[in-house]
Design an enzyme around this catalytic site. Sequence first.
Site, PDB file in Angstrom:
ATOM      1  N   SER A 181       0.829  -1.196   0.000  1.00 29.36           N
ATOM      2  CA  SER A 181       0.000   0.000   0.000  1.00 29.36           C
ATOM      3  C   SER A 181       0.865   1.249   0.000  1.00 29.36           C
ATOM      4  O   SER A 181       1.962   1.262   0.590  1.00 29.36           O
ATOM      5  CB  SER A 181      -0.844  -0.019   1.276  1.00 29.36           C
ATOM      6  OG  SER A 181      -1.444   1.237   1.475  1.00 29.36           O
ATOM      7  N   TYR A 183      -2.375  -0.698  10.910  1.00 29.08           N
ATOM      8  CA  TYR A 183      -2.565  -1.259   9.562  1.00 29.08           C
ATOM      9  C   TYR A 183      -1.355  -0.936   8.687  1.00 29.08           C
ATOM     10  O   TYR A 183      -0.747  -1.823   8.069  1.00 29.08           O
ATOM     11  CB  TYR A 183      -3.847  -0.713   8.915  1.00 29.08           C
ATOM     12  CG  TYR A 183      -3.888  -0.981   7.422  1.00 29.08           C
ATOM     13  CD1 TYR A 183      -4.104  -2.269   6.941  1.00 29.08           C
ATOM     14  CD2 TYR A 183      -3.659   0.038   6.500  1.00 29.08           C
ATOM     15  CE1 TYR A 183      -4.098  -2.532   5.568  1.00 29.08           C
ATOM     16  CE2 TYR A 183      -3.654  -0.215   5.132  1.00 29.08           C
ATOM     17  CZ  TYR A 183      -3.873  -1.499   4.675  1.00 29.08           C
ATOM     18  OH  TYR A 183      -3.859  -1.753   3.326  1.00 29.08           O
ATOM     19  N   LYS A 198       1.725  -3.410   7.065  1.00 29.48           N
ATOM     20  CA  LYS A 198       2.112  -3.543   5.653  1.00 29.48           C
ATOM     21  C   LYS A 198       3.618  -3.340   5.500  1.00 29.48           C
ATOM     22  O   LYS A 198       4.283  -4.051   4.760  1.00 29.48           O
ATOM     23  CB  LYS A 198       1.346  -2.527   4.800  1.00 29.48           C
ATOM     24  CG  LYS A 198      -0.109  -2.880   4.605  1.00 29.48           C
ATOM     25  CD  LYS A 198      -0.263  -4.032   3.621  1.00 29.48           C
ATOM     26  CE  LYS A 198      -1.623  -4.670   3.703  1.00 29.48           C
ATOM     27  NZ  LYS A 198      -1.751  -5.898   2.923  1.00 29.48           N
TER      28      LYS A 198
HETATM   29  P1  NAD Z   1     -10.891  -7.129   1.040  1.00 28.99           P
HETATM   30  O1  NAD Z   1     -11.180  -7.115   2.499  1.00 28.99           O
HETATM   31  O2  NAD Z   1     -12.018  -6.948   0.097  1.00 28.99           O
HETATM   32  O3  NAD Z   1     -10.163  -8.504   0.641  1.00 28.99           O
HETATM   33  C1  NAD Z   1      -9.308  -9.182   1.531  1.00 28.99           C
HETATM   34  C2  NAD Z   1      -9.733 -10.638   1.540  1.00 28.99           C
HETATM   35  O4  NAD Z   1      -8.879 -11.360   2.444  1.00 28.99           O
HETATM   36  C3  NAD Z   1     -11.162 -10.822   2.031  1.00 28.99           C
HETATM   37  O5  NAD Z   1     -11.872 -11.644   1.113  1.00 28.99           O
HETATM   38  C4  NAD Z   1     -11.009 -11.520   3.377  1.00 28.99           C
HETATM   39  O6  NAD Z   1     -12.084 -12.390   3.645  1.00 28.99           O
HETATM   40  C5  NAD Z   1      -9.683 -12.237   3.189  1.00 28.99           C
HETATM   41  N1  NAD Z   1      -8.947 -12.511   4.423  1.00 28.99           N
HETATM   42  C6  NAD Z   1      -8.699 -11.649   5.429  1.00 28.99           C
HETATM   43  N2  NAD Z   1      -7.984 -12.274   6.382  1.00 28.99           N
HETATM   44  C7  NAD Z   1      -7.772 -13.542   5.944  1.00 28.99           C
HETATM   45  C8  NAD Z   1      -7.103 -14.665   6.482  1.00 28.99           C
HETATM   46  N3  NAD Z   1      -6.488 -14.616   7.683  1.00 28.99           N
HETATM   47  N4  NAD Z   1      -7.069 -15.815   5.766  1.00 28.99           N
HETATM   48  C9  NAD Z   1      -7.692 -15.878   4.551  1.00 28.99           C
HETATM   49  N5  NAD Z   1      -8.350 -14.863   4.013  1.00 28.99           N
HETATM   50  C10 NAD Z   1      -8.392 -13.693   4.698  1.00 28.99           C
HETATM   51  O7  NAD Z   1      -9.747  -6.063   0.764  1.00 28.99           O
HETATM   52  P2  NAD Z   1      -9.153  -5.552  -0.615  1.00 28.99           P
HETATM   53  O8  NAD Z   1      -9.539  -4.138  -0.782  1.00 28.99           O
HETATM   54  O9  NAD Z   1      -9.451  -6.526  -1.677  1.00 28.99           O
HETATM   55  O10 NAD Z   1      -7.610  -5.579  -0.274  1.00 28.99           O
HETATM   56  C11 NAD Z   1      -6.776  -6.668  -0.644  1.00 28.99           C
HETATM   57  C12 NAD Z   1      -5.385  -6.407  -0.120  1.00 28.99           C
HETATM   58  O11 NAD Z   1      -4.912  -5.171  -0.665  1.00 28.99           O
HETATM   59  C13 NAD Z   1      -5.323  -6.268   1.391  1.00 28.99           C
HETATM   60  O12 NAD Z   1      -4.137  -6.897   1.842  1.00 28.99           O
HETATM   61  C14 NAD Z   1      -5.256  -4.769   1.603  1.00 28.99           C
HETATM   62  O13 NAD Z   1      -4.580  -4.452   2.780  1.00 28.99           O
HETATM   63  C15 NAD Z   1      -4.468  -4.328   0.384  1.00 28.99           C
HETATM   64  N6  NAD Z   1      -4.738  -2.919   0.019  1.00 28.99           N
HETATM   65  C16 NAD Z   1      -6.013  -2.520  -0.209  1.00 28.99           C
HETATM   66  C17 NAD Z   1      -6.261  -1.182  -0.538  1.00 28.99           C
HETATM   67  C18 NAD Z   1      -7.664  -0.676  -0.755  1.00 28.99           C
HETATM   68  O14 NAD Z   1      -7.875   0.536  -0.701  1.00 28.99           O
HETATM   69  N7  NAD Z   1      -8.642  -1.544  -1.027  1.00 28.99           N
HETATM   70  C19 NAD Z   1      -5.199  -0.271  -0.664  1.00 28.99           C
HETATM   71  C20 NAD Z   1      -3.905  -0.731  -0.451  1.00 28.99           C
HETATM   72  C21 NAD Z   1      -3.689  -2.071  -0.121  1.00 28.99           C
HETATM   73  N1  UFG Z   2     -12.761  10.769   3.058  1.00 28.15           N
HETATM   74  C1  UFG Z   2     -13.828  11.583   3.354  1.00 28.15           C
HETATM   75  N2  UFG Z   2     -14.978  10.995   3.796  1.00 28.15           N
HETATM   76  C2  UFG Z   2     -15.103   9.659   3.961  1.00 28.15           C
HETATM   77  C3  UFG Z   2     -14.001   8.829   3.655  1.00 28.15           C
HETATM   78  C4  UFG Z   2     -12.829   9.417   3.213  1.00 28.15           C
HETATM   79  O1  UFG Z   2     -13.749  12.800   3.223  1.00 28.15           O
HETATM   80  O2  UFG Z   2     -16.181   9.190   4.391  1.00 28.15           O
HETATM   81  C5  UFG Z   2     -11.539  11.395   2.526  1.00 28.15           C
HETATM   82  C6  UFG Z   2     -10.311  11.126   3.363  1.00 28.15           C
HETATM   83  O3  UFG Z   2     -10.202  12.073   4.388  1.00 28.15           O
HETATM   84  C7  UFG Z   2      -9.203  11.207   2.306  1.00 28.15           C
HETATM   85  C8  UFG Z   2      -9.868  10.664   1.037  1.00 28.15           C
HETATM   86  O4  UFG Z   2     -11.280  10.804   1.262  1.00 28.15           O
HETATM   87  O5  UFG Z   2      -8.856  12.557   2.089  1.00 28.15           O
HETATM   88  C9  UFG Z   2      -9.543   9.209   0.760  1.00 28.15           C
HETATM   89  O6  UFG Z   2      -9.829   8.435   1.931  1.00 28.15           O
HETATM   90  P1  UFG Z   2      -9.967   6.852   1.879  1.00 28.15           P
HETATM   91  O7  UFG Z   2     -10.355   6.401   3.248  1.00 28.15           O
HETATM   92  O8  UFG Z   2     -10.837   6.451   0.754  1.00 28.15           O
HETATM   93  O9  UFG Z   2      -8.502   6.367   1.507  1.00 28.15           O
HETATM   94  P2  UFG Z   2      -7.102   6.625   2.231  1.00 28.15           P
HETATM   95  O10 UFG Z   2      -6.266   7.422   1.290  1.00 28.15           O
HETATM   96  O11 UFG Z   2      -7.266   7.139   3.597  1.00 28.15           O
HETATM   97  O12 UFG Z   2      -6.531   5.134   2.356  1.00 28.15           O
HETATM   98  C10 UFG Z   2      -6.675   4.165   1.306  1.00 28.15           C
HETATM   99  C11 UFG Z   2      -6.835   2.796   1.942  1.00 28.15           C
HETATM  100  C12 UFG Z   2      -5.574   2.380   2.613  1.00 28.15           C
HETATM  101  C13 UFG Z   2      -4.421   2.502   1.667  1.00 28.15           C
HETATM  102  C14 UFG Z   2      -4.338   3.878   1.066  1.00 28.15           C
HETATM  103  C15 UFG Z   2      -3.266   3.894   0.024  1.00 28.15           C
HETATM  104  O13 UFG Z   2      -7.876   2.808   2.911  1.00 28.15           O
HETATM  105  O14 UFG Z   2      -5.695   1.019   2.973  1.00 28.15           O
HETATM  106  O15 UFG Z   2      -5.578   4.222   0.457  1.00 28.15           O
HETATM  107  O16 UFG Z   2      -3.092   5.188  -0.487  1.00 28.15           O
HETATM  108  F1  UFG Z   2      -3.286   2.241   2.318  1.00 28.15           F
END
Ligand code: NAD
Ligand code: UFG
Length: 341
Positions: A123, A148, A152
């Site tokens: 991330s 979190y 990572k």
């Molecule tokens: P998500 O929660 O939709 O998917 C994660 C999946 O992992 C889920 O299906 C959950 O059931 C499964 N899981 C969680 N713990 C587990 C375990 N112990 N064993 C097996 N399965 C497990 O999240 P996502 O948005 O698809 O994110 C996927 C990955 O990308 C995560 O590692 C997250 O941290 C990373 N990531 C997501 C974002 C974002 O904004 N979505 C940004 C940066 C990084």
């Molecule tokens: N925000 C709002 N209202 C909301 C939610 C978010 O104003 O209800 C704003 C936040 O303050 C921020 C922007 O929208 O300025 C984006 O916020 P998000 O929560 O959508 O995303 P973040 O950038 O905080 O974090 C996301 C994921 C993290 C990841 C990161 C990587 O949640 O897991 O992007 O850039 F690490």
Amino acid sequence: MILITGGAGYIGAHVALELMNQGDDVLILDNLCNSYRSTLDRIATLTGRRPGFVLGDVRNRALLDTIFADYPIEAVIHCAGLKAVGESVREPLRYYDTNVGGTVTLCQAMAHAGVFTLLFSSSATVYGDCLTMPIDETCATGQPTNPYGQSKLMAENVMKSMVCSDERWSVGLLRYFNPIGAHRSGLLGEAPTSTPNNLLPYLLQVASGQRAALSVFGRDYETPDGTGVRDYIHVMDLAEGHVKALDALRHQHGVHVWNLGTGMGYSVLEVVRAFEKVSGISVPLVFEGRRAGDIARCWADPEKALSELGWSARRSLERMLADAWRWECHLHEAKAVPLVS
Ligand code: NAD
Ligand code: UFG
């Protein structure tokens, strides 16, 4: 065959779909703690094939050993993890256990099975509050402000040490920026199992009438309109980036870091206005104070992924929002609205 941990989740499911569409066999390992089994049906509908599925936990070493013994796994994409920042502050041990412990257990099982190709869902949060934009991969990792983000960064460091100790590994650390959007069919997208924390899923629930208003966290940042700026990337662009990264890992050893972002930053208000234009729906806003731990600005320099992987994001913000809205409408059988192509 490619093993995708967390493949029933938002990003993993789109990656599974993309790999299957290009002919790969996929096995998903997921404990469904934040996803639904029906996602597998959706992938089957869209690809005409059903991914393999094992219900289980990535921290379960015995289960992993059985999986590697039973299936011809060539590479692993490790998406399984917990991702809610606020929850990580309340339950840090659960986050370290899953995100760090799960990664260690997976790597141990892979090494035992002789599988050394691994892509990791990292991330942009590992950069912390970076002062200069855009962020490239040479920027120092920062001090993530919550468990979190720390988890990572720790998982990345675990894998870096591992690669230093054993040159058979090929590891890709994919630093995602802000994934949003859905498959353009409207049949696959993000399906939060609880109150969303992220901007887009919350905004969609407001637009579809499930919530009263969108809270805008902070309007006094040093950004053009005072609201936070992020690099939103279409989840299908992200999925295509995984396919390219996996191809690259097949030909090179060591650890490789790639930003997956667009290089464009949009503020919260720009996202809201673009969504209103695309959907024709007005989104009620409530301005609130800054959210703890938030940074003002964050966007990628995606040049390394372009030069090394031949990948760049190509879908516009409007496309991300239109696809996300189509998915939301499908989920709630809301009335169809005009969407941009
Ligand atoms: P998500 O929660 O939709 O998917 C994660 C999946 O992992 C889920 O299906 C959950 O059931 C499964 N899981 C969680 N713990 C587990 C375990 N112990 N064993 C097996 N399965 C497990 O999240 P996502 O948005 O698809 O994110 C996927 C990955 O990308 C995560 O590692 C997250 O941290 C990373 N990531 C997501 C974002 C974002 O904004 N979505 C940004 C940066 C990084
Ligand atoms: N925000 C709002 N209202 C909301 C939610 C978010 O104003 O209800 C704003 C936040 O303050 C921020 C922007 O929208 O300025 C984006 O916020 P998000 O929560 O959508 O995303 P973040 O950038 O905080 O974090 C996301 C994921 C993290 C990841 C990161 C990587 O949640 O897991 O992007 O850039 F690490």
